[in-house]
Write a protein that holds these residues in place. Structure first.
Motif, PDB file in Angstrom:
ATOM      1  N   LEU A 486       0.821  -1.213   0.000  1.00 48.76           N
ATOM      2  CA  LEU A 486       0.000   0.000   0.000  1.00 48.76           C
ATOM      3  C   LEU A 486       0.857   1.266   0.000  1.00 48.76           C
ATOM      4  N   ALA A 487       2.089   1.135   0.502  1.00 52.81           N
ATOM      5  CA  ALA A 487       2.992   2.293   0.513  1.00 52.81           C
ATOM      6  C   ALA A 487       3.572   2.570  -0.868  1.00 52.81           C
ATOM      7  N   GLY A 488       3.601   1.540  -1.737  1.00 57.02           N
ATOM      8  CA  GLY A 488       4.135   1.759  -3.080  1.00 57.02           C
ATOM      9  C   GLY A 488       5.043   0.675  -3.598  1.00 57.02           C
ATOM     10  N   ALA A 489       5.458  -0.255  -2.732  1.00 56.93           N
ATOM     11  CA  ALA A 489       6.341  -1.336  -3.162  1.00 56.93           C
ATOM     12  C   ALA A 489       5.532  -2.417  -3.870  1.00 56.93           C
ATOM     13  N   SER A 490       6.200  -3.264  -4.625  1.00 53.60           N
ATOM     14  CA  SER A 490       5.538  -4.462  -5.147  1.00 53.60           C
ATOM     15  C   SER A 490       5.700  -5.549  -4.095  1.00 53.60           C
ATOM     16  N   ALA A 491       4.648  -6.325  -3.852  1.00 53.42           N
ATOM     17  CA  ALA A 491       4.702  -7.321  -2.778  1.00 53.42           C
ATOM     18  C   ALA A 491       3.653  -8.392  -3.026  1.00 53.42           C
ATOM     19  N   ARG A 492       3.975  -9.620  -2.646  1.00 49.29           N
ATOM     20  CA  ARG A 492       3.042 -10.732  -2.754  1.00 49.29           C
ATOM     21  C   ARG A 492       3.310 -11.721  -1.620  1.00 49.29           C
ATOM     22  N   GLY A 662      18.117   1.328   9.994  1.00 48.26           N
ATOM     23  CA  GLY A 662      18.279   1.603   8.577  1.00 48.26           C
ATOM     24  C   GLY A 662      18.331   0.395   7.667  1.00 48.26           C
ATOM     25  N   LEU A 663      18.423  -0.821   8.231  1.00 50.39           N
ATOM     26  CA  LEU A 663      18.599  -1.994   7.384  1.00 50.39           C
ATOM     27  C   LEU A 663      17.284  -2.615   6.948  1.00 50.39           C
ATOM     28  N   ARG A 664      16.182  -2.194   7.523  1.00 46.30           N
ATOM     29  CA  ARG A 664      14.892  -2.754   7.112  1.00 46.30           C
ATOM     30  C   ARG A 664      14.373  -1.901   5.959  1.00 46.30           C
ATOM     31  N   PRO A 665      14.353  -2.458   4.745  1.00 43.57           N
ATOM     32  CA  PRO A 665      14.093  -1.621   3.564  1.00 43.57           C
ATOM     33  C   PRO A 665      12.613  -1.343   3.331  1.00 43.57           C
ATOM     34  N   GLU A 668       9.150   3.426   3.531  1.00 45.05           N
ATOM     35  CA  GLU A 668       9.393   4.664   4.281  1.00 45.05           C
ATOM     36  C   GLU A 668      10.883   4.892   4.494  1.00 45.05           C
ATOM     37  N   ASN A 669      11.645   3.813   4.730  1.00 43.74           N
ATOM     38  CA  ASN A 669      13.079   3.939   4.989  1.00 43.74           C
ATOM     39  C   ASN A 669      13.907   4.139   3.728  1.00 43.74           C
ATOM     40  N   LEU A 670      13.349   3.779   2.581  1.00 37.97           N
ATOM     41  CA  LEU A 670      14.132   3.858   1.350  1.00 37.97           C
ATOM     42  C   LEU A 670      14.375   5.312   0.965  1.00 37.97           C
ATOM     43  N   PRO A 671      15.544   5.584   0.380  1.00 35.75           N
ATOM     44  CA  PRO A 671      15.770   6.931  -0.151  1.00 35.75           C
ATOM     45  C   PRO A 671      14.851   7.164  -1.342  1.00 35.75           C
ATOM     46  N   ALA A 672      14.638   8.419  -1.674  1.00 27.73           N
ATOM     47  CA  ALA A 672      13.706   8.771  -2.752  1.00 27.73           C
ATOM     48  C   ALA A 672      14.077   8.083  -4.054  1.00 27.73           C
ATOM     49  N   GLU A 673      15.382   7.938  -4.315  1.00 22.57           N
ATOM     50  CA  GLU A 673      15.822   7.333  -5.572  1.00 22.57           C
ATOM     51  C   GLU A 673      15.414   5.874  -5.680  1.00 22.57           C
ATOM     52  N   ALA A 674      15.170   5.234  -4.538  1.00 21.71           N
ATOM     53  CA  ALA A 674      14.796   3.820  -4.553  1.00 21.71           C
ATOM     54  C   ALA A 674      13.291   3.626  -4.607  1.00 21.71           C
ATOM     55  N   ARG A 675      12.540   4.686  -4.391  1.00 24.06           N
ATOM     56  CA  ARG A 675      11.077   4.554  -4.387  1.00 24.06           C
ATOM     57  C   ARG A 675      10.544   4.708  -5.810  1.00 24.06           C
ATOM     58  N   THR A 676      10.754   3.690  -6.604  1.00 29.96           N
ATOM     59  CA  THR A 676      10.288   3.704  -7.985  1.00 29.96           C
ATOM     60  C   THR A 676       8.988   2.922  -8.058  1.00 29.96           C
ATOM     61  N   PRO A 677       7.849   3.600  -8.186  1.00 26.93           N
ATOM     62  CA  PRO A 677       6.573   2.877  -8.231  1.00 26.93           C
ATOM     63  C   PRO A 677       6.544   1.922  -9.417  1.00 26.93           C
ATOM     64  N   HIS A 678       5.967   0.752  -9.202  1.00 27.42           N
ATOM     65  CA  HIS A 678       5.873  -0.207 -10.285  1.00 27.42           C
ATOM     66  C   HIS A 678       4.781   0.220 -11.255  1.00 27.42           C
ATOM     67  N   LEU A 679       5.042  -0.005 -12.504  1.00 30.50           N
ATOM     68  CA  LEU A 679       4.207   0.565 -13.554  1.00 30.50           C
ATOM     69  C   LEU A 679       2.920  -0.221 -13.754  1.00 30.50           C
TER      70      LEU A 679
END
Length: 705
Positions: A486-492, A662-665, A668-679
């Motif tokens: 729901l935050a934006g990552a891909s997950a299953r 910082g190790l739990r990715p 919210e913890n990811l830097p902006a460059e890593a928050r690439t929404p899946h298309l």
């Protein structure tokens, strides 16, 4: 190549809790093919901790420390040993606000003398046999390579310098290294233990207090360790262009295949009077995440751009379905180039120029289909049908991912078939890991924990590339996965095949909640070729459809795919007892009221591995390999849960504590460059034949996007 990527504060936390040196040594052995020396190990233990402590003392604990980092992105292709920088410090510049990098040579020398007065670049170190180069000379070579067009920042504008750190020395004890005739340059600074305050001051000048994680993410992407997910890359290109940045062995394989194709295949517009009858079989082996599919899709795109006829075949409905429906939505011509192994009972006339066979470990003895008439089934080996279908045939194979008893794809099978068809066989092996965040350590850890290799498993050591944790309940696992999705990552969520699987019920096509753990009930993904109640997607696009989150996938619908986060439920087909894995077959019962099948005895309910079809040894092998597939679907984090308490205890023993800063990715913890929404799936408009023809003469674009 890199051995470890952690912020300075995380490295210190890791060192205090875990076995940092064994982790580095294991990765060293994997990449270099030999054990790290005792000197190397003790240097890691002492020097890395000293440098990390100084960064924290300077208020720069956020700075990322990339240990034993390759000087260029294609270092493995270079003749000789790879140039490995002891530590690359990565952060954001406090004034310029762009990337800031310091290359570091760590030395435990305490005393240095000059070889001769006229030679400022050679020094004697007491206790060492030969004279040593001044560290600045080594840093000069690294600096030149790192800042070149092939460096990890690929020509981006960034501040870069370097220094040697002799934390055991004093300025006076290494005076010959600091004389006026010593090497100079932005990479030639030398710090000693008694110049620590100067080092701390300079670190503050080089790095800002925040932003290091974002810069490190940019660097990892440039190095190919944070690849764009395959489906997203295909969507961005509409499946048409060259979209993958192939590196190292991947690029070598693709280049050599394309070179062979140019020599064997005729020009599309100028066919020869006497056709070249040579046939070539390419066999590419490699584990999950070594980039086999990326190579295949790149070759397909390049050959199609030349006007060649190419099909991409697979034994996986999930993988092919995701490409057809999610990438080629609305484009019939594109979708038809993705097919299945069983579709070549009758060879195409004329033969294809190239047939690419992904997941060739899933080859069957014969091509059959329960919807076909028996007379339409294949009469010979399926592999022979594939070889007869094209001039060039390419097989991608990982024998460790065979999960059904009727999957016969092996190296030996393809070698024998090539001989029968009088085809030249060209073999390649891939080792570099690009899935699971590029963490080969995680892939090895999974295999050791599952007992797939002889070596004993060791507690997981976070490496900044991949994350693992164990949930105590299925509710906790689902909460984590849903939160990230729901935050934006891909997950299953996926599970072992440990519950019966009910087809959609009634006219409304309702899914039954077959996966039942206490009061927690969820359905498998729909066993259907069309949408079900509440917009639940069919199985072949469950992995990529937004409504697929509420169902549980299995190995057959997950194989070949990946998500940022993957929750893996281990059922009672594989449990830990008395220090060993025990494998169980389940028994079902029919609910007297609903008629729906339920669990009578816990274990495997996979119809493909019934007692009548495989013996106990083969059953255990297939179950292990199924979990190996499920546990290597994530690119950032895997959440494990076992329905068996003793097994959860075992997993926790080897996963350990996870609450390390910082190790739990999380998103919210990811830097902006890593928050690439899946298309999302593209709109219903195809490229069409005109678009395809228009690019026929274009040179393939070798950029990532």
């Amino acid at each position: 190549m890199l051995l470890l990527k952690l912020s300075a504060q995380d490295l210190l936390t890791l060192n205090s809790r875990r076995r940092m040196v064994p982790h580095l040594a294991a990765r060293w052995r994997h990449f270099r093919g030999r054990d790290a020396s005792e000197s190397e190990r003790s240097a890691w233990a002492e020097s890395l901790v000293s440098l990390a402590s100084d960064l924290v003392a300077a208020g720069r604990g956020n700075v990322e420390m990339i240990v034993e980092c390759a000087a260029t992105v294609d270092e493995s292709n270079r003749a000789g040993d790879p140039r490995l920088i002891d530590v690359v410090l990565v952060g954001r510049h406090p004034e310029k606000h762009g990337p800031s990098v310091q290359l570091v040579e760590l030395k435990r020398w305490s005393t240095v003398t000059r070889v001769e007065q006229a030679t400022a670049d050679l020094v004697y170190v007491p206790g060492m046999k030969d004279s040593k180069k001044h560290p600045a000379l080594q840093l000069h070579e690294y600096y030149t390579a790192f800042t070149s067009a092939r460096g990890p920042f690929e020509g981006l504008e960034f501040a870069c310098g370097g220094f040697a750190y002799l934390h055991n020395a004093t300025e006076e004890s290494v005076r010959p290294m600091l004389e006026v005739d010593a090497p100079t340059g932005s990479y030639a600074h030398v710090y000693t233990g008694d110049r620590r305050e100067q080092l701390l001051s300079d670190l503050r000048k080089h790095f800002a207090e925040e932003g290091a994680a974002s810069v490190a993410e940019i660097m990892l992407r440039s190095m190919g360790l944070r690849n764009t997910p395959l489906l997203d890359a295909m969507i961005r290109s509409h499946g048409a262009d060259t979209v993958f940045t192939l590196r190292g062995q991947q690029k070598e394989v693709a280049d050599q295949v394309m070179d062979t194709a140019s020599k064997v295949l005729p020009e599309p517009l100028n066919p020869t009077l006497i056709p070249d009858e040579r046939r070539v079989v390419f066999l590419v082996t490699g584990g999950a995440g070594t980039g086999k599919s990326a190579i295949g899709l790149q070759i397909k795109a390049e050959l199609e751009a030349q006007g060649r006829t190419v099909n991409y075949a697979s034994g996986s409905r999930a993988f092919n379905g995701a490409l057809q429906e999610h990438v080629g939505y609305g484009d019939r011509e594109f979708k038809e180039t993705f097919t299945y192994f069983s579709n070549f009972v009758t060879p195409p006339d004329p033969p294809l120029d190239m047939l690419i066979c992904d997941e060739a470990h899933r080859l069957r003895d014969r091509s059959t289909n329960r919807f076909w008439k028996p007379e339409d089934w294949g009469t010979g080996p399926q592999v022979d049908e594939l070889l007869a279908a094209s001039r060039l045939t390419m097989f991608f194979l990982d024998e460790g991912q065979s999960v059904r008893p009727n999957e016969v794809g092996t190296v030996g099978l393809i070698e024998d078939a090539a001989r029968r068809h009088d085809a030249r066989l060209v073999r390649y092996g891939l080792r570099e890991q690009f899935r699971c965040g590029g963490s080969d350590a995680y892939v090895r850890w999974v295999r050791a924990v599952l007992g797939m290799v002889e070596e004993e498993p060791e507690p997981w050591t976070p490496d900044g590339l991949m994350h693992i944790e164990v949930a105590d309940t299925p509710e906790e696992l689902e909460r984590i996965i849903r939160t990230e999705a729901l935050a934006g990552a891909s997950a299953r969520m996926v599970a072992g095949y440990c519950w019966p699987w009910t087809k959609p019920i009634g006219a409304e096509r309702r899914l039954e909640a077959d996966v039942r753990i206490g009061d927690w009930h969820r359905p498998w993904n729909a066993d259907s070729t069309s949408f079900c109640k509440d917009g639940v997607p069919p199985s072949k696009i469950w992995s990529v459809h937004e409504n697929g989150l509420g169902q549980i996938g299995c190995v057959y619908t997950a194989q070949g795919l990946e998500w940022d986060w993957c929750g893996v439920i281990m059922g009672e087909d594989m449990v830990r007892r008395d220090g060993q894995w025990v494998f169980r077959r389940g028994k079902e019962r029919k609910d007297p009221e609903s008629g729906i099948k339920r669990v009578a005895q816990s274990g495997s309910f996979d119809p493909k591995v019934k007692a009548g079809s495989v013996d106990d040894e083969e059953f255990a092998r297939l179950v292990r390999q199924a979990y190996n597939v499920l546990m290597t679907r994530a690119s950032r984090a895997t959440v494990l849960y076992s329905t068996d308490e003793e097994t959860r205890t075992y997993l926790k023993k080897f996963v350990g504590e996870v609450e390390i800063h910082g190790l739990r990715p999380t998103w919210e913890n990811l830097p902006a460059e890593a928050r690439t929404p899946h298309l999302p799936r593209p709109s219903r408009r195809g490229r069409g034949r005109k678009a395809k023809k228009s690019r026929g003469s274009q040179k393939p674009d070798l950029r990532l996007f």
